[in-house]
Scaffold this motif. Structure first.
Motif, mmCIF file in Angstrom:
data_model
loop_
_atom_site.group_PDB
_atom_site.id
_atom_site.type_symbol
_atom_site.label_atom_id
_atom_site.label_comp_id
_atom_site.label_asym_id
_atom_site.label_seq_id
_atom_site.Cartn_x
_atom_site.Cartn_y
_atom_site.Cartn_z
ATOM 1 N N GLY A 221 -31.879 -9.426 -5.357
ATOM 2 C CA GLY A 221 -31.510 -10.024 -6.635
ATOM 3 C C GLY A 221 -30.940 -11.413 -6.507
ATOM 4 O O GLY A 221 -30.231 -11.887 -7.397
ATOM 5 N N ARG A 249 -39.005 -3.413 -4.556
ATOM 6 C CA ARG A 249 -37.711 -2.759 -4.742
ATOM 7 C C ARG A 249 -36.673 -3.818 -5.059
ATOM 8 O O ARG A 249 -36.837 -4.991 -4.711
ATOM 9 N N ARG A 250 -35.608 -3.373 -5.728
ATOM 10 C CA ARG A 250 -34.573 -4.306 -6.168
ATOM 11 C C ARG A 250 -33.193 -3.677 -5.969
ATOM 12 O O ARG A 250 -33.026 -2.451 -6.024
ATOM 13 N N HIS A 252 -29.612 -2.590 -7.143
ATOM 14 C CA HIS A 252 -28.979 -2.141 -8.389
ATOM 15 C C HIS A 252 -27.531 -1.743 -8.115
ATOM 16 O O HIS A 252 -27.178 -1.343 -7.006
ATOM 17 N N LEU A 254 -24.703 1.128 -8.912
ATOM 18 C CA LEU A 254 -24.633 2.546 -9.273
ATOM 19 C C LEU A 254 -23.211 2.892 -9.688
ATOM 20 O O LEU A 254 -22.266 2.597 -8.957
ATOM 21 N N LEU A 293 -23.979 0.104 -4.315
ATOM 22 C CA LEU A 293 -25.148 -0.751 -4.414
ATOM 23 C C LEU A 293 -26.299 -0.014 -3.756
ATOM 24 O O LEU A 293 -26.116 0.667 -2.735
ATOM 25 N N GLU A 301 -35.061 1.192 -13.743
ATOM 26 C CA GLU A 301 -34.562 0.137 -14.620
ATOM 27 C C GLU A 301 -33.071 0.296 -14.879
ATOM 28 O O GLU A 301 -32.483 1.365 -14.633
ATOM 29 N N LEU A 302 -32.474 -0.770 -15.401
ATOM 30 C CA LEU A 302 -31.066 -0.759 -15.760
ATOM 31 C C LEU A 302 -30.800 0.335 -16.788
ATOM 32 O O LEU A 302 -31.514 0.457 -17.785
ATOM 33 N N ASP A 304 -30.909 3.619 -16.119
ATOM 34 C CA ASP A 304 -31.562 4.881 -15.761
ATOM 35 C C ASP A 304 -30.570 5.822 -15.073
ATOM 36 O O ASP A 304 -29.681 5.391 -14.325
ATOM 37 N N THR A 319 -27.684 3.551 -13.113
ATOM 38 C CA THR A 319 -27.824 2.151 -12.715
ATOM 39 C C THR A 319 -27.151 1.276 -13.765
ATOM 40 O O THR A 319 -27.362 1.449 -14.969
ATOM 41 N N GLU A 321 -25.265 -2.805 -14.727
ATOM 42 C CA GLU A 321 -25.302 -4.239 -14.490
ATOM 43 C C GLU A 321 -24.185 -4.645 -13.535
ATOM 44 O O GLU A 321 -23.082 -4.107 -13.579
#
Length: 335
Positions: A221, A249-250, A252, A254, A293, A301-302, A304, A319, A321
């Motif tokens: 990111g 993959r990204r 996120h 948690l 993380l 997605e954000l 989820d 997940t 922000e």
């Protein structure tokens, strides 16, 4: 720097969020790069574009391998037209030094000549001003030389906690005196444990966890660190190809209800399907629940709902922000 001082990691962490602490981060590396070719040497090696800043500024950047993996994440202090201090992670100092050089460039490891104290927290500058008004007044991501006890020092408005703060690089000869002066100004010490929980709440990557072999800036990111429009740099072709085909993959955030946190290397699942892995996890002292993380499949997605396979039991997670905690969010709790 110890893992913690006598008051413990949780107290040190909360002091930083609410007021201020000081870290001795002298274990980090410093590579001095000087000469007419210094600017071009750094431009060829690193992903970010020094042309976007100027002398007296600091910049976050990456050194990548040919496959686009992050070999190290770095802060560059631009001290003068032809003089830079490159600040790698300690274990990568030799690697970074070897990546630099060329005609009209002198590259020198000066780590052993200085100490670096990081004063961090919403009250960091006001408390530090009684020790050194010049250091306390340095702007965010700016760098300034100053004198302390007759010695030439450097202050930078950088840090690794998500809070405001100042990093002071001073000659080793006066490091102990500066440390004592900072403590006398009412800034208590903090250790490696708090440094890690603070950077995690701030959503900041750690090399060897969120960055490293097989992990690119785009996956982490941090695409803003990669400036394709500046010309060639190490790893450019691989990163350009990954950008064009789409990141698989990204990284996120948690959020986990309850006090039990996710831990690094634990699988992340949707139903019974693995969708990624936790890279860092811990209990958040400010939010009072588990956070982590994780590198997750691009389909996630954000917002989820997922689960973390925590040694046979499953932790519910969502997940969220990043960052988990914002700069100055808890400053109004200062007593």
């Amino acid at each position: 720097m110890p893992l913690a001082y006598p008051d413990g990691t949780l107290e040190e962490h909360r002091r930083c969020r609410r007021r201020a602490v000081v870290f001795d981060v002298s274990h980090l590396g410093t590579v001095a790069v000087r000469g007419p070719g210094a600017f071009e040497s750094l431009q060829r090696a690193f992903t970010n574009d020094l042309g976007r800043i100027e002398p007296g500024r600091a910049q976050y950047t990456h050194l990548c391998g040919d496959d686009g993996s992050v070999l190290d994440d770095i802060i560059v202090w631009w001290l003068g037209p032809d003089e830079f201090h490159v600040m790698p992670n300690a274990s990568n100092t030799d690697r970074v030094q070897q990546a630099l050089g060329g005609p009209d460039v002198a590259v020198t490891d000066v780590t052993g000549e200085r100490a670096v104290l990081a004063v961090q927290g919403p009250a960091a500058r006001s408390l530090l001003s009684s020790v050194s008004p010049e250091a306390a007044s340095v702007g965010r991501f700016r760098v300034t030389p100053y004198q302390w006890n007759g010695q030439a020092c450097i202050a930078a408005g950088t840090g690794y906690t998500g809070e405001d703060g100042v990093e002071c690089a001073v000659p080793s000869a006066v490091a102990e005196r500066l440390w004592d002066a900072v403590l006398e100004a009412g800034i208590p010490p903090a250790g490696l444990g708090a440094r890690d929980t603070l950077r995690l709440e701030a959503g900041l990557p750690l090399h060897g966890q969120e960055l490293g072999p097989g992990i690119t800036p785009l996956q982490a990111g941090l695409q803003w660190v990669v400036r394709f429009d500046k010309g060639d740099f190490a790893g450019r072709d691989a990163l350009e190809a990954e950008r064009d085909r789409g990141v698989a993959r990204r990284l996120h955030g948690l959020a986990v209800p309850g006090r039990r946190p996710p831990r690094a290397e634990q699988p992340v699942l949707v139903g019974d399907e693995p969708v990624g892995v936790v890279t860092s996890g811990n209990f958040s002292p400010m939010l009072e629940h588990g956070i982590g993380l994780a590198l997750l499949d691009a389909r996630v997605e954000l917002g989820d709902d997922v689960e973390v396979d925590a040694r046979g039991s499953r932790l519910a997670a969502r997940t969220v922000e990043l960052p988990f905690v914002s700069r100055g969010q808890f400053a109004d709790e200062i007593g």
